[in-house]
Design an enzyme around this catalytic site. Sequence first.
Site, mmCIF file in Angstrom:
data_model
loop_
_atom_site.group_PDB
_atom_site.id
_atom_site.type_symbol
_atom_site.label_atom_id
_atom_site.label_comp_id
_atom_site.label_asym_id
_atom_site.label_seq_id
_atom_site.Cartn_x
_atom_site.Cartn_y
_atom_site.Cartn_z
ATOM 1 N N CYS A 85 0.850 -1.187 0.000
ATOM 2 C CA CYS A 85 0.000 0.000 0.000
ATOM 3 C C CYS A 85 0.888 1.240 0.000
ATOM 4 O O CYS A 85 1.913 1.268 0.692
ATOM 5 C CB CYS A 85 -0.896 -0.005 1.236
ATOM 6 S SG CYS A 85 -2.036 1.386 1.314
ATOM 7 N N HIS A 126 -9.062 -4.241 -1.832
ATOM 8 C CA HIS A 126 -8.083 -3.526 -1.008
ATOM 9 C C HIS A 126 -8.611 -2.135 -0.649
ATOM 10 O O HIS A 126 -8.556 -1.717 0.521
ATOM 11 C CB HIS A 126 -6.757 -3.416 -1.767
ATOM 12 C CG HIS A 126 -5.686 -2.687 -1.020
ATOM 13 N ND1 HIS A 126 -4.714 -3.342 -0.304
ATOM 14 C CD2 HIS A 126 -5.441 -1.365 -0.879
ATOM 15 C CE1 HIS A 126 -3.905 -2.446 0.251
ATOM 16 N NE2 HIS A 126 -4.324 -1.228 -0.085
ATOM 17 N N GLU A 127 -9.157 -1.441 -1.631
ATOM 18 C CA GLU A 127 -9.684 -0.094 -1.380
ATOM 19 C C GLU A 127 -10.936 -0.131 -0.510
ATOM 20 O O GLU A 127 -11.142 0.757 0.327
ATOM 21 C CB GLU A 127 -9.948 0.641 -2.695
ATOM 22 C CG GLU A 127 -8.746 0.766 -3.617
ATOM 23 C CD GLU A 127 -7.444 1.197 -2.946
ATOM 24 O OE1 GLU A 127 -7.489 1.935 -1.934
ATOM 25 O OE2 GLU A 127 -6.377 0.798 -3.434
ATOM 26 N N HIS A 130 -9.872 -0.146 2.980
ATOM 27 C CA HIS A 130 -9.536 1.214 3.436
ATOM 28 C C HIS A 130 -10.789 1.925 3.940
ATOM 29 O O HIS A 130 -10.753 2.610 4.964
ATOM 30 C CB HIS A 130 -8.939 2.040 2.289
ATOM 31 C CG HIS A 130 -7.463 1.955 2.187
ATOM 32 N ND1 HIS A 130 -6.613 2.513 3.098
ATOM 33 C CD2 HIS A 130 -6.665 1.359 1.253
ATOM 34 C CE1 HIS A 130 -5.360 2.283 2.745
ATOM 35 N NE2 HIS A 130 -5.371 1.587 1.621
#
Length: 136
Positions: A85, A126-127, A130
């Site tokens: 990241c 992955h986002e 977040h």
Amino acid sequence: MIKPICKDIVVLSQPSAEATKEDIYLAEDLRDTLEYYKKECVGMAANMIGVNKRVIIVNIGFVNLVMFNPVMTAKSIPFEAEESCLSLLGHRKAKRYQQIEIEYFDEKWLKKKLPFSGLPAQIIQHELDHLEGIVI
């Protein structure tokens, strides 16, 4: 506008608030910032540029796609990935899915629902982490 990348774990660990039509400006900031970091980054969440809203941008090969309030509505074929990241040093393991379906609002605030597979699906997951304050 190109924004600095947030590396503060406390900030990144906070779940993001729902985006509204007033947050449309984030599309340009995310697009400019991702373009600036394109050699080392393929996706970004708004909290990575210091804005705690549910907005992500993902490079899906031929275009950078911005999603407001994305939600994963389906997933299949789990696998273990190793990811890095821009906000963190090193690599981490994460459980991902080869195929997913996402509902989101586009930049015209129209609701969309699209399937994704392979690397774009992994980047989106992955986002999405977040947005939940999960630091991978």
